[in-house]
Design an enzyme around this catalytic site. Sequence first.
Site, PDB file in Angstrom:
ATOM      1  N   GLY A  14       0.876  -1.216   0.019  1.00 42.90           N
ATOM      2  CA  GLY A  14       0.051   0.065   0.097  1.00 42.90           C
ATOM      3  C   GLY A  14       0.892   1.340  -0.118  1.00 42.90           C
ATOM      4  O   GLY A  14       2.095   1.157  -0.402  1.00 42.90           O
ATOM      5  N   CYS A  15       0.392   2.377   0.492  1.00 45.47           N
ATOM      6  CA  CYS A  15       0.922   3.493   0.494  1.00 45.47           C
ATOM      7  C   CYS A  15       2.506   3.146   1.301  1.00 45.47           C
ATOM      8  O   CYS A  15       2.455   2.976   2.230  1.00 45.47           O
ATOM      9  CB  CYS A  15       0.074   4.600   1.270  1.00 45.47           C
ATOM     10  SG  CYS A  15       0.884   6.402   1.638  1.00 45.47           S
ATOM     11  N   PHE A  16       3.472   3.925   0.642  1.00 41.91           N
ATOM     12  CA  PHE A  16       4.948   3.444   0.902  1.00 41.91           C
ATOM     13  C   PHE A  16       5.133   4.212   2.112  1.00 41.91           C
ATOM     14  O   PHE A  16       6.245   4.004   2.928  1.00 41.91           O
ATOM     15  CB  PHE A  16       5.951   3.576  -0.214  1.00 41.91           C
ATOM     16  CG  PHE A  16       5.958   4.859  -1.131  1.00 41.91           C
ATOM     17  CD1 PHE A  16       5.376   6.185  -0.854  1.00 41.91           C
ATOM     18  CD2 PHE A  16       6.721   4.772  -2.316  1.00 41.91           C
ATOM     19  CE1 PHE A  16       5.584   7.164  -1.516  1.00 41.91           C
ATOM     20  CE2 PHE A  16       6.695   5.809  -3.184  1.00 41.91           C
ATOM     21  CZ  PHE A  16       6.239   6.979  -2.825  1.00 41.91           C
TER      22      PHE A  16
END
Length: 166
Positions: A14-16
């Site tokens: 997901g969102c890093f």
Amino acid sequence: MASASTQTATLAAGCFWGVEHLFRKEFGQGKGLLDAKVGYCGGNTASPDYRAVCTGDTGHAEALQITFDPSLVSYRSLLEFFYRMHDPTTKNRQGPDIGTQYRSAIFTHGEEQHKLAESITDKVSKEWYKQALSTEVIPAGQWWNAEEYHQLYLHKNPSGYECPAQ
């Protein structure tokens, strides 16, 4: 870059920003994580940037590349944490973040990592989630660092967007 006494793990969950933040919190400060960079992996576009990756057209995932000391933390431990800190059952999605760049993936470095990642993924699917996972286990290929403003984002911006993995 990894030396003879270090290894590299590359993971997309997901969102890093959130992935980096959680891994640093769990494995930093002498617990085995030596360095971590956010970036892009798994796509077909050379030198991608954030804007291009967000279109979903590059094939790249937002990912975290970790340099770790295997005498302090095992690759298995990193993967088990990976499976605890995000939802590997949703294809191309983590919470409200939707798109191929948010997919769940383990980008392996070598045959040993690949075999272990497949084994752990199978175990997690059967024993933890009791359903199929959307996580890809594929060779790492080319890595591209994300822009500097993305590195340590939640450390620099403590009230920044809290990714669903958190």
